[in-house]
Design a protein around this motif. Sequence first.
Motif, mmCIF file in Angstrom:
data_model
loop_
_atom_site.group_PDB
_atom_site.id
_atom_site.type_symbol
_atom_site.label_atom_id
_atom_site.label_comp_id
_atom_site.label_asym_id
_atom_site.label_seq_id
_atom_site.Cartn_x
_atom_site.Cartn_y
_atom_site.Cartn_z
ATOM 1 N N ILE A 72 0.976 -0.824 -0.310
ATOM 2 C CA ILE A 72 0.412 0.136 0.645
ATOM 3 C C ILE A 72 0.787 0.804 -0.020
ATOM 4 O O ILE A 72 1.829 1.520 0.795
ATOM 5 N N ASP A 73 0.729 2.128 -0.828
ATOM 6 C CA ASP A 73 1.531 3.262 -1.057
ATOM 7 C C ASP A 73 0.548 4.060 -2.336
ATOM 8 O O ASP A 73 0.235 3.886 -3.149
ATOM 9 N N ASP A 74 0.786 5.202 -1.908
ATOM 10 C CA ASP A 74 0.078 6.614 -2.905
ATOM 11 C C ASP A 74 0.986 7.063 -3.827
ATOM 12 O O ASP A 74 0.897 7.762 -4.594
ATOM 13 N N GLU A 75 2.299 6.417 -4.008
ATOM 14 C CA GLU A 75 3.943 6.372 -5.023
ATOM 15 C C GLU A 75 3.758 5.441 -5.966
ATOM 16 O O GLU A 75 3.818 4.408 -5.489
ATOM 17 N N PRO A 76 2.472 5.856 -7.002
ATOM 18 C CA PRO A 76 2.803 4.638 -8.321
ATOM 19 C C PRO A 76 4.064 3.898 -8.669
ATOM 20 O O PRO A 76 4.258 2.933 -8.559
ATOM 21 N N THR B 65 3.123 -1.304 4.492
ATOM 22 C CA THR B 65 2.353 -0.518 4.315
ATOM 23 C C THR B 65 3.692 1.394 3.820
ATOM 24 O O THR B 65 4.169 0.933 5.089
ATOM 25 N N ASP B 66 3.188 1.993 3.290
ATOM 26 C CA ASP B 66 3.222 3.299 3.491
ATOM 27 C C ASP B 66 2.773 4.415 4.957
ATOM 28 O O ASP B 66 1.628 3.655 5.074
ATOM 29 N N ILE B 67 3.379 5.169 4.704
ATOM 30 C CA ILE B 67 2.081 5.889 6.414
ATOM 31 C C ILE B 67 1.458 7.358 5.532
ATOM 32 O O ILE B 67 0.552 7.052 6.270
ATOM 33 N N ILE B 68 2.481 7.662 5.121
ATOM 34 C CA ILE B 68 1.529 9.104 4.248
ATOM 35 C C ILE B 68 0.587 9.401 3.519
ATOM 36 O O ILE B 68 1.529 8.942 1.954
ATOM 37 N N MET B 69 -0.746 8.387 3.051
ATOM 38 C CA MET B 69 -1.366 8.408 1.957
ATOM 39 C C MET B 69 -2.834 9.748 2.533
ATOM 40 O O MET B 69 -3.554 9.746 3.229
ATOM 41 N N PRO B 70 -3.348 10.152 1.323
ATOM 42 C CA PRO B 70 -4.691 10.487 1.025
ATOM 43 C C PRO B 70 -6.064 9.130 1.837
ATOM 44 O O PRO B 70 -4.958 8.530 2.089
#
Length: 127
Positions: free
Chosen positions: A7-11, A51-56
């Motif tokens: 899980i990460d918001d950076e593709p 998982t990433d921490i900072i995400m929308p």
Amino acid sequence: MPKILIIDDEPHILMMVKKMLERAGYDVNLASNGNEGLKQFRKSPPDLVITDIIMPEREGLETIREMKLLRSNLKIIAMSGGGKISADNYLETAKIFGAAIVIEKPFTQKQLLSSVVELIGSVEDSV
Ligand SMILES: [Mg+2]
């Protein structure tokens, strides 16, 4: 085949980690925020979550807590590059919420892969 949810918001991070883990033989699912991650988690239960921490939408700390409520023995790796507060603070909190291993960005592929192997073993072990 061990299943990993990333899980990460950076593709570009999703793609980089996916490629690396698939090359190592793991089955990989992707999500771009915590909400999507939880949906995937329910639909196709993974052996490990990275998982990433900072995400929308839903950020990582909340996602970790939620997943641990659903499955208390779930193995989780948290990764963060920090933001307004330092990565250290986020990653310390991630540990308290139940992440088994925390990794500061930027990390090497080798570093992440060895953390994955430490938690769920290599694919050769499982066949
Ligand atoms: Mg992020």
